[in-house]
Design a protein around this motif. Structure first.
Motif, PDB file in Angstrom:
ATOM      1  N   TYR A 449       0.829  -1.207   0.000  1.00  0.00           N
ATOM      2  CA  TYR A 449       0.000   0.000   0.000  1.00  0.00           C
ATOM      3  C   TYR A 449       0.861   1.254   0.000  1.00  0.00           C
ATOM      4  O   TYR A 449       0.571   2.217  -0.715  1.00  0.00           O
ATOM      5  N   PHE A 450       1.919   1.274   0.815  1.00  0.00           N
ATOM      6  CA  PHE A 450       2.770   2.459   0.879  1.00  0.00           C
ATOM      7  C   PHE A 450       3.489   2.705  -0.456  1.00  0.00           C
ATOM      8  O   PHE A 450       3.762   3.853  -0.824  1.00  0.00           O
ATOM      9  N   LEU A 457      -6.458  -2.902  -2.524  1.00  0.00           N
ATOM     10  CA  LEU A 457      -7.874  -3.179  -2.309  1.00  0.00           C
ATOM     11  C   LEU A 457      -8.352  -2.711  -0.943  1.00  0.00           C
ATOM     12  O   LEU A 457      -9.553  -2.692  -0.676  1.00  0.00           O
ATOM     13  N   TYR A 458      -7.405  -2.351  -0.068  1.00  0.00           N
ATOM     14  CA  TYR A 458      -7.753  -1.971   1.297  1.00  0.00           C
ATOM     15  C   TYR A 458      -7.202  -0.585   1.603  1.00  0.00           C
ATOM     16  O   TYR A 458      -6.184  -0.169   1.064  1.00  0.00           O
ATOM     17  N   LEU A 463      -5.799  -2.039   6.789  1.00  0.00           N
ATOM     18  CA  LEU A 463      -4.570  -2.841   6.829  1.00  0.00           C
ATOM     19  C   LEU A 463      -3.915  -2.755   8.198  1.00  0.00           C
ATOM     20  O   LEU A 463      -3.458  -3.768   8.749  1.00  0.00           O
ATOM     21  N   ALA A 464      -3.849  -1.542   8.749  1.00  0.00           N
ATOM     22  CA  ALA A 464      -3.229  -1.389  10.068  1.00  0.00           C
ATOM     23  C   ALA A 464      -4.012  -2.166  11.130  1.00  0.00           C
ATOM     24  O   ALA A 464      -3.428  -2.790  12.020  1.00  0.00           O
TER      25      ALA A 464
END
Length: 571
Positions: A449-450, A457-458, A463-464
């Motif tokens: 993601y980063f 997708l999230y 995610l965290a």
């Protein structure tokens, strides 16, 4: 959308209830915020204020958005397109948590709602979070608000500490047993005992010190009498202890009796944990319990707390300190209440006339305090009769104890436990490996993601949360695996300690017979869990404290003996 159709909502928030109702020019009270927002709406052609949300006494520094019901209502209405613009007095009315503040703004923007602060800049300031630069600005605003709240809390705490060091009341709700002094005759300690609650506090100490009842029994007794807490709720063991442990009942104001755990939780210190507590001089008008009696009660509570934390220690405080041999062990077989000592007078005829004689007995606490309607058992039991029968039963158990059979049974139970623990450990190892793989998978997705947020997708929040959830699962399984390993070691120590005790059990009885009454009481705590006394006889529940009996201080007690063959019951 035409200007005439701009629907506005307003969110007002203050951290204290006092700010909610006062109109102080030096503070951002609810009336001040409402006046500023309405004036701003009136200056915008075609704007209409359709709804107002008010949070009274809610700290945006201590409370996250998830537990702020009013803010959640505003978000829900925004999602339902109930309004187009949300107006706040200042940006920090939304949140004072640096990581949460931009997330809240992003949600409003996602629902198509603009957020405007009416007082941060002349003409209002729209709190955008479109591009990266806007997001950075919002983060800095949240960080500044959080830092301001943190520094404010430090200043307030320091001011209160200075007041406490001068022996002054630092404010807040009066503790149970007290109310504010309407006459104001004691400026430093403006409290007086409450005529209703004060006697309840004194009754707690009487039951605890004079009757020898524990706090669970006091809790049950007060609730059965219909005596409730100030908020109308039933008493709990913890609430009883908090009232009794407050030094104010002995006339001393105390500052620092609780300490912060996390952002919004506090934990009370123990009965003797006063290292960081500031105590005032004794104010005679506050005294409900003499300081010597309060100290005695705290010593007893601290002794009990140590026994709870260290299961190898003796568990019966009243069994050590009560005036009769079985005080602390003896309970009524009919109602389950404790039996305490009672001096009974009887008159017998003599040549010189009636003469009064005294003898000691065990008395049911329920019968004594509430009457026979709450217990159908006997009110008193002769001390001589009860103790002679109990000691005779104890001696019979020790003399007829089959040492070899006990060791064989202990070994059988140990093998059964070991098999169950081995099976459970295999299951845990499998679950732990799966949990570790799942945690790594979520970490990989978070890293992705980063690097490429547009393809994920999230969201970052999801995610965290998944990473935290998986990490908590791994930690719990690892803790259970360590505990099982320790239990395997305990089983070996238990058998060795049991064998050591059985080898010297005859010597133990001889030591008991030669001991003083006080020492006899302490020795009994190593073998007896409870004695239930009733009309038809008595029942002894045996419990061998192997740590004390064998000298191995690292071995836990054999808990299974309280439920299996080793808990011998004599009637």
């Amino acid at each position: 959308m035409a200007p005439s159709n701009v629907r506005c909502a307003a969110l007002y928030r203050v951290s204290t209830l006092r700010q909610a109702r006062q109109h102080d020019a030096d503070e951002e009270t609810i009336p001040m915020q409402r006046q500023a927002v309405r004036r701003y709406v009136e200056a915008q052609p075609g704007w209409q204020l359709v709804t107002e949300y008010t949070e009274e006494g809610v700290s945006a520094y201590k409370h996250s958005s998830a537990v702020r019901d009013v803010l959640q209502d505003a978000l829900r209405d925004a999602r339902a397109r109930a309004y187009d613009v949300l107006l706040v007095f200042k940006a920090d009315r939304l949140s004072r948590q640096s990581l949460e503040y931009p997330v809240i703004l992003a949600k409003f923007q996602e629902y198509g709602v603009r957020v405007i602060s009416v007082a941060d800049e002349a003409g209002g300031k729209e709190l955008k979070s479109d591009g990266q630069f806007d997001k950075l600005l919002r983060f800095i605003e949240g960080w500044q608000a959080e830092t301001e709240s943190y520094n404010t809390s430090i200043r307030v705490a320091e001011k209160m500490r200075q007041m406490a060091e001068k022996g002054q009341w630092t404010g807040g709700k009066p503790p149970y047993g007290y109310r504010m002094d309407p006459a104001g005759t004691h400026p430093a300690a403006p409290l007086v005992p409450d005529p209703v609650e004060g006697p309840v506090v004194q009754e707690m100490f009487r039951l605890y010190l004079d009757e020898g009842l524990g706090t669970p029994s006091i809790t049950r007794m007060l609730n059965e009498r219909g005596t409730l807490q100030r908020n109308g709720k039933r008493w709990t063991d913890g609430s009883i202890r908090r009232v009794m442990q407050n030094p104010i009942v002995a006339g001393r104001l105390a500052y620092g009796r609780t300490y912060r755990v996390g952002r919004n939780a506090r934990k009370a210190r123990g009965a003797h944990d006063f290292q960081d507590v500031i105590l005032s001089p004794v104010y005679p008008h506050l005294v409900l319990v003499e300081e010597a009696r309060w100290t005695e009660a705290m010593d007893r509570m601290a002794s009990y707390n140590q026994r709870v934390k260290n299961p190898h220690m003796i568990r019966h405080s009243r069994a050590e300190t009560g005036p009769l041999l079985l005080t602390g062990f003896a309970r009524c077989a009919h109602c389950g209440g404790p039996l305490f000592s009672k001096k009974i007078a009887t008159k017998k005829p003599t040549l010189a006339g009636p003469k009064k004689y005294f003898h000691m007995a065990y008395q049911c606490a329920t019968q004594a305090s509430q009457g026979p309607q709450f217990c159908d058992g006997q009110r008193t039991y002769s001390q001589v009769k009860v103790e002679r029968a109990v000691l005779s039963a104890l001696r019979t158990v020790l003399e007829h104890m089959d040492t070899q059979a006990i060791v064989r049974q202990a070994q059988t139970l140990a093998e059964q436990r070991l098999w169950a623990q081995t099976t459970r450990r295999q299951v845990i190892e499998k679950q732990l490996a799966e949990a570790q793989r799942l945690r790594q998978a979520w970490l990989d997705r978070l890293d992705h993601y980063f690097l490429h947020p547009e393809t994920s997708l999230y969201t970052e929040e999801v995610l965290a949360a998944k990473v935290r959830e998986a990490s908590d699962r791994v930690a719990a399984l690892e803790a259970e695996r360590r505990a099982l390993g320790q239990q395997v070691q305990d089983l070996a120590s238990q058998r060795r300690s049991l064998e050591a005790f059985l080898a010297v059990k005859d010597q133990w009885w001889q030591q008991f017979l030669a001991a003083t009454p006080a020492r006899q009481k302490r020795l009994l705590t190593h073998l007896i869990q409870e004695v239930q006394i009733g009309r038809d006889g008595f029942t002894i529940r045996y419990r061998f404290d192997l740590a004390a009996l064998s000298g191995d201080t690292h071995v836990p007690p054999l808990e299974w003996q309280a439920h299996e063959a080793w808990v011998a019951e004599s009637r």
